[in-house]
Design an enzyme around this catalytic site. Structure first.
Site, PDB file in Angstrom:
ATOM      1  NE  ARG A 235      -4.417  -1.149   0.293  1.00 45.88           N
ATOM      2  CZ  ARG A 235      -4.335  -2.235  -0.521  1.00 45.88           C
ATOM      3  NH1 ARG A 235      -3.500  -2.646  -1.363  1.00 45.88           N
ATOM      4  NH2 ARG A 235      -5.646  -2.890  -0.320  1.00 45.88           N
ATOM      5  CD  GLU A 264      -2.935   3.422  -5.096  1.00 48.84           C
ATOM      6  OE1 GLU A 264      -3.918   2.769  -5.359  1.00 48.84           O
ATOM      7  OE2 GLU A 264      -1.822   3.016  -4.953  1.00 48.84           O
ATOM      8  CG  HIS A 282      -3.370  -0.485  -6.532  1.00 51.43           C
ATOM      9  ND1 HIS A 282      -3.469   0.280  -5.497  1.00 51.43           N
ATOM     10  CD2 HIS A 282      -3.317  -1.890  -6.242  1.00 51.43           C
ATOM     11  CE1 HIS A 282      -4.015  -0.918  -4.551  1.00 51.43           C
ATOM     12  NE2 HIS A 282      -3.801  -2.113  -5.055  1.00 51.43           N
TER      13      HIS A 282
END
Ligand code: 8YV
Length: 315
Positions: A235, A264, A282
């Site tokens: 993360r 993000e 991601h």
């Protein structure tokens, strides 16, 4: 395929076609909150009827959203991480929460290794070198993985899948974890500082929790070798990104491979300008096969819930 179950599922956020398609196949009524114009009115009119929610790690579920659904009994989330869901509050309210562990281990571990290879072997630069017609002399030498120390922070299921791959690449595996894992043979390092000192590639595979925010900070980056690389498929919140940028600028570490970011989607960052950094959006679990398996697992959990059977992957 059998008829869909007579059941209602409220879907939060924008979800993929794979996921929505499966939900529609399995359950008779699907409400997509993101596509409902007057959400407040919808929740006022229907909130008291909704007992099941499907969400994902990138959308999550806040305490306020949980409160808007007084009859809620299950939150089924697409993703292994659940830092974006107020799980403690849900549990207090007696709401069950499920995630999608294990089905994504291979793809996430592949991405960790892909970033490791890409930064070490300068894949992006080498590709540009050939495609731009710059191959007039030999490409500068790069760094090998074999015999290098792969330091893994977080030896859960994903950490183990990374370790297996790194082992196959001829790397020496060391790890740090809150607790030592008895079933793995890799060398346990008692502190993160020491792991950072020893690793040639420091790979982050730990969950984002209250305790792990900015666990990789200026102090830890300072401990790393100037020849070492940081790889993050966990993360963004576990890394102090500002400190990382500084350390890359000052060449305190050799480079980084990142699939996750503090904010993000990440659309601007000083990282974009850096030659020694490889970035992906991601997407570690983002293959047709794995996303389908994740969607299937969310649906299985919901089917078990509606059939009053034990959940497959409860938190
Ligand atoms: C996301 C992930 O789930 O599983 C996780 O925790 O980070 C990813 O697999 C996926 O991007 C959907 O949010």
């Amino acid at each position: 395929m059998a008829n869909p179950l007579e059941a209602t599922v409220l879907v939060l956020g924008e979800q993929s076609e794979i996921f929505l398609g499966l939900l529609k196949k399995h359950f008779s009524t699907i409400y997509q909150l993101a596509h409902i114009e007057n959400k407040e009115e919808f929740l006022k009119d229907n909130g008291a009827e909704i007992i099941a929610v499907a969400t994902s790690n990138n959308v999550g579920m806040s305490k306020e959203m949980i409160d808007a659904l007084p009859k809620l009994q299950i939150i089924a989330s697409f993703g292994v991480g659940y830092d974006s869901i107020d799980v403690d509050y849900a549990k207090q309210r007696g709401i069950q929460v499920t995630n999608t562990p294990n089905v994504l281990n291979d793809c996430v571990a592949d991405t960790a290794m892909m970033l490791t290879y890409a930064v070490a072997r300068q894949l992006i630069q080498a590709n540009t070198y050939v495609k731009k017609g710059q191959w007039t002399s030999s490409f500068p030498l790069t760094t090998s993985l074999s015999k290098k120390v792969c330091g893994i922070l977080g030896m859960g299921n994903i950490g183990e899948a990374i370790a297996k791959r790194a082992e196959a690449a001829g790397m020496e595996i060391i790890y740090h974890n809150r607790t030592q894992k008895n079933h793995v043979d890799y060398q346990y390092i008692a502190t993160l500082e020491e792991l950072a000192k020893q690793a040639d590639f420091l790979i982050l595979a730990l969950p984002s929790t209250g305790e792990t925010q900015h666990i990789i900070n200026a102090n830890i980056l300072d401990k790393m070798k100037p020849s070492a690389y940081l790889i993050n498929i966990a993360r963004g919140s576990v890394v102090d990104e500002k400190a990382l940028v500084e350390s890359l600028k000052n060449r305190q570490i050799a480079g980084a491979g990142l699939d996750v970011f503090e904010t993000e989607p990440c659309t601007e960052s000083p990282l974009f300008e850096m030659e020694n950094v490889v970035l992906t959006p991601h997407y570690a679990s983002g293959t047709h096969e794995t996303r389908l398996a994740m969607a299937e697992l969310v649906c299985e959990n919901l089917i078990h819930f509606f059939n009053k059977e034990p959940l497959v992957t409860p938190l």
